[in-house]
Scaffold this motif. Structure first.
Motif, PDB file in Angstrom:
ATOM      1  N   PRO A 187      12.997 -70.756   9.096  1.00  0.00           N
ATOM      2  CA  PRO A 187      12.958 -70.107   7.785  1.00  0.00           C
ATOM      3  C   PRO A 187      13.066 -71.167   6.683  1.00  0.00           C
ATOM      4  O   PRO A 187      13.912 -72.057   6.758  1.00  0.00           O
ATOM      5  CB  PRO A 187      14.199 -69.207   7.802  1.00  0.00           C
ATOM      6  CG  PRO A 187      14.504 -69.002   9.252  1.00  0.00           C
ATOM      7  CD  PRO A 187      14.112 -70.269   9.927  1.00  0.00           C
ATOM      8  N   SER A 207      15.188 -62.586   8.272  1.00  0.00           N
ATOM      9  CA  SER A 207      15.926 -63.670   8.926  1.00  0.00           C
ATOM     10  C   SER A 207      15.006 -64.783   9.405  1.00  0.00           C
ATOM     11  O   SER A 207      15.444 -65.924   9.597  1.00  0.00           O
ATOM     12  CB  SER A 207      16.723 -63.121  10.117  1.00  0.00           C
ATOM     13  OG  SER A 207      15.854 -62.552  11.084  1.00  0.00           O
ATOM     14  N   ALA A 208      13.723 -64.475   9.603  1.00  0.00           N
ATOM     15  CA  ALA A 208      12.763 -65.485  10.033  1.00  0.00           C
ATOM     16  C   ALA A 208      12.041 -66.132   8.861  1.00  0.00           C
ATOM     17  O   ALA A 208      11.246 -67.054   9.060  1.00  0.00           O
ATOM     18  CB  ALA A 208      11.739 -64.862  10.983  1.00  0.00           C
ATOM     19  N   LEU A 209      12.340 -65.668   7.658  1.00  0.00           N
ATOM     20  CA  LEU A 209      11.641 -66.149   6.473  1.00  0.00           C
ATOM     21  C   LEU A 209      12.515 -66.956   5.528  1.00  0.00           C
ATOM     22  O   LEU A 209      12.103 -68.013   5.040  1.00  0.00           O
ATOM     23  CB  LEU A 209      11.059 -64.954   5.692  1.00  0.00           C
ATOM     24  CG  LEU A 209       9.914 -64.180   6.345  1.00  0.00           C
ATOM     25  CD1 LEU A 209       9.729 -62.833   5.656  1.00  0.00           C
ATOM     26  CD2 LEU A 209       8.631 -64.981   6.270  1.00  0.00           C
TER      27      LEU A 209
END
Length: 284
Positions: A187, A207-209
């Protein structure tokens, strides 16, 4: 209802003008999914008529795309490198920019046996692309989210790649031993970035960004962990935002990495930064 032709269905792309950067391609992919045909069929048989059930399915997919749902989620897959990868809302959708990280990783290590780890693997895109190009490599992929781990394992099996192991855990923590290279697309978006409210990313896990410290928190954490898992002369590579190259270079240099450099993507933006860990000089 009159059965529409392929040409008429393709003309519906104009309805996606406000929600997509590639409306024509989106409609082509949705239509191929409905028809079970390759894209070449659309251009060869524009007069082909859709059946009633095909038309209904096409309308359903088009309506969801107009609402902003990513094409990859509608299809259930995304093509990346030479692979077809299953996708889910648990992970980021693989993007063409990330292929630059794969290219650079392949360029830095000679084609011989090596240990390479992909941190925060998501769908497994980076790990699997490296594994398919380098059958001699032992590739380890990590992700802290169980859904992502299951998806990456499924994609490895689907693509018949036996030289990949997927482990659950945060960044380097599940790794055992030392590696010739660590790669990561972590991220890196600032939580206040207005682009988070636009386009496909609205349907992807935050959460992945996003990462704190203006998008740099996870990059810094991985860079601090990595020396404990790199061989002498091992490489660390990050994908990052187009405007973060200088910050990532400064981070790696401050931690003692050598040969710190950034390479650009096809759009000319700084996209991948690398550093080399010389463990022996730090042990002296």
């Amino acid at each position: 209802m009159t059965e529409p032709s392929v040409a008429a269905a393709l003309a519906r792309a104009e309805q996606l003008a406000d929600c997509s950067e590639s409306p024509r391609l989106d409609v082509e992919l949705l239509l191929c999914e409905v028809l079970g045909k390759p894209r070449s069929f659309l251009f060869t048989w524009p007069e082909h008529l859709l059946s009633a059930s095909e038309q209904q399915r096409f309308e359903q997919l088009l309506a969801r795309r107009i609402q902003g749902e990513p094409v990859a989620h509608l299809l259930g897959y995304r093509d990346f490198w030479t692979l077809r990868l299953k996708v889910s809302p648990d992970t980021l959708i693989p993007r063409p920019d990330t292929e630059r990280l794969v290219e650079q990783a392949l360029a830095l290590l000679p084609n011989r046996p090596a240990r390479v780890a992909d941190l925060g693997t998501g769908t497994g895109a980076i790990a699997l692309a490296l594994a398919v190009e380098r059958p001699q490599w032992e590739v380890v992929a990590t992700d802290r989210h169980p859904g992502a781990v299951a998806l990456a394992r499924d994609n490895a099996e689907h693509n018949a790649l036996s030289n990949v192991t997927v482990l659950q855990g945060s960044w380097c923590e599940p790794l055992i031993g030392r590696f010739d290279m660590l790669v990561s697309n972590p991220p890196y978006i600032d939580p206040s970035d207005p682009h988070l409210q636009q386009g496909d990313v609205r349907f992807e896990p935050l959460s992945a960004l996003v990462a704190e410290e203006e998008g740099m928190a996870d990059i810094r954490q991985i860079a601090q962990q990595a020396p404990g898992y790199l061989l002498d002369g091992g490489w660390l590579l990050f994908e990052h935002g187009y405007d973060q190259g200088e910050q990532v270079r400064a981070c790696l240099a401050a931690l003692g990495y050598d040969e710190v450099a950034t390479v650009r993507d096809l759009g000319g933006n700084e996209r991948v930064t690398q550093g080399r860990w010389r463990g022996k000089q730090h042990d002296e």
